[in-house]
Design a protein around this motif. Sequence first.
Motif, PDB file in Angstrom:
ATOM      1  N   PRO A 268       3.758  -7.144  -4.457  1.00 23.53           N
ATOM      2  CA  PRO A 268       4.390  -8.095  -5.658  1.00 23.53           C
ATOM      3  C   PRO A 268       3.076  -8.990  -6.078  1.00 23.53           C
ATOM      4  O   PRO A 268       2.677  -9.402  -7.331  1.00 23.53           O
ATOM      5  CB  PRO A 268       5.283  -8.809  -5.295  1.00 23.53           C
ATOM      6  N   ASP A 269       2.275  -9.373  -5.014  1.00 18.54           N
ATOM      7  CA  ASP A 269       1.178 -10.452  -5.290  1.00 18.54           C
ATOM      8  C   ASP A 269      -0.155  -9.731  -5.938  1.00 18.54           C
ATOM      9  O   ASP A 269      -1.149 -10.561  -5.981  1.00 18.54           O
ATOM     10  CB  ASP A 269       0.872 -11.253  -4.160  1.00 18.54           C
ATOM     11  N   ALA A 270      -0.052  -8.716  -6.128  1.00 16.55           N
ATOM     12  CA  ALA A 270      -1.465  -7.792  -6.410  1.00 16.55           C
ATOM     13  C   ALA A 270      -1.655  -7.892  -8.085  1.00 16.55           C
ATOM     14  O   ALA A 270      -0.643  -8.204  -8.712  1.00 16.55           O
ATOM     15  CB  ALA A 270      -1.306  -6.333  -6.168  1.00 16.55           C
ATOM     16  N   VAL A 404       5.666   8.051  -6.756  1.00 21.19           N
ATOM     17  CA  VAL A 404       5.864   6.744  -6.355  1.00 21.19           C
ATOM     18  C   VAL A 404       7.120   6.598  -5.495  1.00 21.19           C
ATOM     19  O   VAL A 404       8.137   7.380  -5.685  1.00 21.19           O
ATOM     20  CB  VAL A 404       6.378   5.782  -7.846  1.00 21.19           C
ATOM     21  N   SER A 405       7.015   5.917  -4.329  1.00 19.56           N
ATOM     22  CA  SER A 405       8.039   5.768  -3.672  1.00 19.56           C
ATOM     23  C   SER A 405       8.012   4.146  -3.475  1.00 19.56           C
ATOM     24  O   SER A 405       7.063   3.314  -3.543  1.00 19.56           O
ATOM     25  CB  SER A 405       7.833   6.436  -2.216  1.00 19.56           C
ATOM     26  N   THR A 406       9.239   3.617  -3.052  1.00 18.94           N
ATOM     27  CA  THR A 406       9.382   2.069  -2.707  1.00 18.94           C
ATOM     28  C   THR A 406       9.577   1.767  -1.285  1.00 18.94           C
ATOM     29  O   THR A 406       9.894   2.680  -0.452  1.00 18.94           O
ATOM     30  CB  THR A 406      10.587   1.694  -3.181  1.00 18.94           C
ATOM     31  N   PHE A 407       9.285   0.647  -1.035  1.00 19.12           N
ATOM     32  CA  PHE A 407       9.426  -0.093   0.234  1.00 19.12           C
ATOM     33  C   PHE A 407      10.001  -1.406   0.082  1.00 19.12           C
ATOM     34  O   PHE A 407       9.726  -2.096  -0.999  1.00 19.12           O
ATOM     35  CB  PHE A 407       8.167  -0.259   1.306  1.00 19.12           C
ATOM     36  N   ARG A 408      10.618  -2.216   1.078  1.00 19.75           N
ATOM     37  CA  ARG A 408      11.150  -3.390   1.201  1.00 19.75           C
ATOM     38  C   ARG A 408      10.478  -4.382   1.874  1.00 19.75           C
ATOM     39  O   ARG A 408      10.143  -5.554   1.461  1.00 19.75           O
ATOM     40  CB  ARG A 408      12.613  -3.261   1.678  1.00 19.75           C
ATOM     41  N   THR A 409      10.010  -4.089   3.108  1.00 24.41           N
ATOM     42  CA  THR A 409       9.160  -4.924   3.879  1.00 24.41           C
ATOM     43  C   THR A 409       7.824  -4.235   4.346  1.00 24.41           C
ATOM     44  O   THR A 409       7.412  -3.342   3.927  1.00 24.41           O
ATOM     45  CB  THR A 409       9.715  -5.100   5.150  1.00 24.41           C
ATOM     46  N   GLU A 410       6.993  -5.459   4.610  1.00 21.91           N
ATOM     47  CA  GLU A 410       5.657  -4.930   5.021  1.00 21.91           C
ATOM     48  C   GLU A 410       5.455  -3.797   6.174  1.00 21.91           C
ATOM     49  O   GLU A 410       4.871  -2.763   6.131  1.00 21.91           O
ATOM     50  CB  GLU A 410       4.890  -6.121   5.440  1.00 21.91           C
ATOM     51  N   ALA A 411       6.527  -4.182   7.268  1.00 28.01           N
ATOM     52  CA  ALA A 411       6.568  -3.028   8.204  1.00 28.01           C
ATOM     53  C   ALA A 411       7.331  -1.453   7.597  1.00 28.01           C
ATOM     54  O   ALA A 411       6.447  -0.693   8.185  1.00 28.01           O
ATOM     55  CB  ALA A 411       7.492  -3.586   9.137  1.00 28.01           C
ATOM     56  N   THR A 430      -3.157  -6.513  -2.413  1.00 25.08           N
ATOM     57  CA  THR A 430      -2.663  -7.809  -2.214  1.00 25.08           C
ATOM     58  C   THR A 430      -3.519  -9.059  -2.148  1.00 25.08           C
ATOM     59  O   THR A 430      -4.620  -8.472  -2.015  1.00 25.08           O
ATOM     60  CB  THR A 430      -1.633  -7.702  -0.839  1.00 25.08           C
ATOM     61  N   ARG A 431      -3.038 -10.074  -2.513  1.00 30.92           N
ATOM     62  CA  ARG A 431      -4.025 -11.344  -2.375  1.00 30.92           C
ATOM     63  C   ARG A 431      -4.151 -11.940  -1.045  1.00 30.92           C
ATOM     64  O   ARG A 431      -4.669 -12.890  -1.153  1.00 30.92           O
ATOM     65  CB  ARG A 431      -3.682 -12.117  -3.705  1.00 30.92           C
ATOM     66  N   ASP A 432      -2.971 -11.666  -0.455  1.00 31.67           N
ATOM     67  CA  ASP A 432      -2.617 -12.352   0.849  1.00 31.67           C
ATOM     68  C   ASP A 432      -3.658 -11.697   1.931  1.00 31.67           C
ATOM     69  O   ASP A 432      -3.734 -10.761   2.486  1.00 31.67           O
ATOM     70  CB  ASP A 432      -1.356 -11.779   1.168  1.00 31.67           C
ATOM     71  N   VAL A 433      -4.594 -12.623   2.409  1.00 29.79           N
ATOM     72  CA  VAL A 433      -5.562 -12.408   3.348  1.00 29.79           C
ATOM     73  C   VAL A 433      -4.921 -12.103   4.668  1.00 29.79           C
ATOM     74  O   VAL A 433      -5.547 -11.167   5.408  1.00 29.79           O
ATOM     75  CB  VAL A 433      -6.862 -13.214   3.224  1.00 29.79           C
ATOM     76  N   ASN A 451      -7.958  -3.948  -2.423  1.00 29.20           N
ATOM     77  CA  ASN A 451      -8.052  -4.402  -3.944  1.00 29.20           C
ATOM     78  C   ASN A 451      -9.324  -3.390  -4.845  1.00 29.20           C
ATOM     79  O   ASN A 451     -10.109  -4.148  -5.382  1.00 29.20           O
ATOM     80  CB  ASN A 451      -8.375  -5.817  -3.896  1.00 29.20           C
ATOM     81  N   GLY A 452      -9.237  -2.098  -4.623  1.00 25.71           N
ATOM     82  CA  GLY A 452     -10.122  -1.627  -5.312  1.00 25.71           C
ATOM     83  C   GLY A 452     -10.393  -0.064  -4.612  1.00 25.71           C
ATOM     84  O   GLY A 452      -9.806   0.500  -3.669  1.00 25.71           O
TER      85      GLY A 452
END
Length: 495
Positions: A268-270, A404-411, A430-433, A451-452
Amino acid sequence: MPQTTLPEVPLPAPGPLIGTDRLTESSGGSAVHRFPATGAADQPVPMAGAREIDLAVAAGTAGAAEWRALTPDRRRDVLLRLADVVEDHGDELVALSIRDSGFPLRVAALGPSRGAGGLRYYAGWADKIIGDVVPTWFGSAFDYAVSEPIGVVGIFATWNTPVYNIGLTAAPALAAGNAIILKPSELAPYAYLRFGELCLEAGLPAGLVNVLPGGAEAGTALVEHPGVGKVHFTGGGTVGRRVAALAAEHLKPVDLELGGKSANLIFPDADLERAVAVSVGGIHGGSGQTCITAGRMLVHESIVDDVVEIARKQIAQHVLGDPFDAGTTMGPVITEAARTRILAMVDRATREGAELCAGGAAAAVPGADGALAGGYFVEPTLLAGVRPDSELAQTEVYGPVLSVSTFRTEAEAVALANGTPFGLSAYVQTRDVGRVHRLAARLACGSVYVNGRGGIGPGMPFGGFKESGYGRLGGREGLMAFMQTKNVWISMDDD
Ligand code: NAD
């Protein structure tokens, strides 16, 4: 046809190039090459058979000896000259690669600079290949290890990006001191054949680069021939398995660059426009016919509606048309059989419950005067709600289809990304380093792009995990893949 920006270039005679000889017929029969944008047959391509592979090995053995007798700085300079010659003939090579595979000009145009870039990168290695002095045990001795060329190597050359591919395969093999037998498929003979001629024009020894278009018969002969010391195979898993089994029978080393099912993980932060463009760019530019196409979008469930909407809008901006036209963003797929296969996969996916959000059919692209009506065009296609265990999510499409498929968590995102037999590449948005580093470590694949779209640069080690193959192209590893190590032990005892 719409306005083209490249001059019509005469097609090279399609017969095998062995040493300085162009054969007009060969023992492997002939195949018809069709320009994918029109479906029109160009000319029959004489296909190499075992006899021509045998001749090429003889030419390669002589060429390798001459090449190896040059000092490394001379080999470096010859490869640098070849890079210049490739760029000087850039327009011609671009036109031929478009005729080969139907990739649009804006993608094909990158070929000469990328191919020449790879040649220059590996020319730089040619005079920097050094060995090791090895500490000895068991008495007084001097021990050193050196890397030597293999001799004659066989390269199965891909049809999708021929000029680019030269910089990743031919360049390291030559810089390592080998002669090469390039075997393009019958689908894309022209740019590789012209490259072979340019090698002679650039002053490479005769026989150092041999180009033999062919299919299964030539491929089999290349792997079986005792004079071929190693094989590099780029292609699909089905043929790759056969090649590996045959190579094992002959105890021949082989590297395999196979297919992929690259996930594009969107958090979501992308920057969502940019994140989606990574996938859409891949199905536009090459009609999804590159091994690292980010065709499998895995999207956090909170943003999936936005992502699908953005993808729909970006896809709608495509311009399907004459690949020679600079305004075209998307060309055809390689063959009618490929189009049929791709559309059948889309059909099965929708019958399994996926939602068709764009495309899904053969595209009617008449072109001026209907010239493109016979071309193998496919609408860029978007399917949402794709089940992760479905065929579309598990199997390489090699066509302009995004799922397109979806996920809920990073894991869960990692588990889905890793949950196919493939392991070529993955994309993370993502912007989360911290997340970037966690995912880079956990994704089971040879390349991670964040990111690219980073492409495949000559200095980057590139290759697969799992069923995407083994061995690496690019960088030092890509050079050493075409060398073998020798250890030399010299007694220093004086009695
Ligand atoms: P393919 O596997 O059908 O053919 C590859 C080569 O094998 C061709 O030269 C063909 O003539 C030859 N061949 C066919 N049958 C043979 C046999 N029985 N024995 C020996 N040789 C045989 O693949 P393709 O359609 O040319 O390419 C598409 C595949 O390549 C896709 O899966 C794609 O992902 C993969 N690819 C991988 C990379 C990478 O670097 N990992 C790059 C480009 C393409």
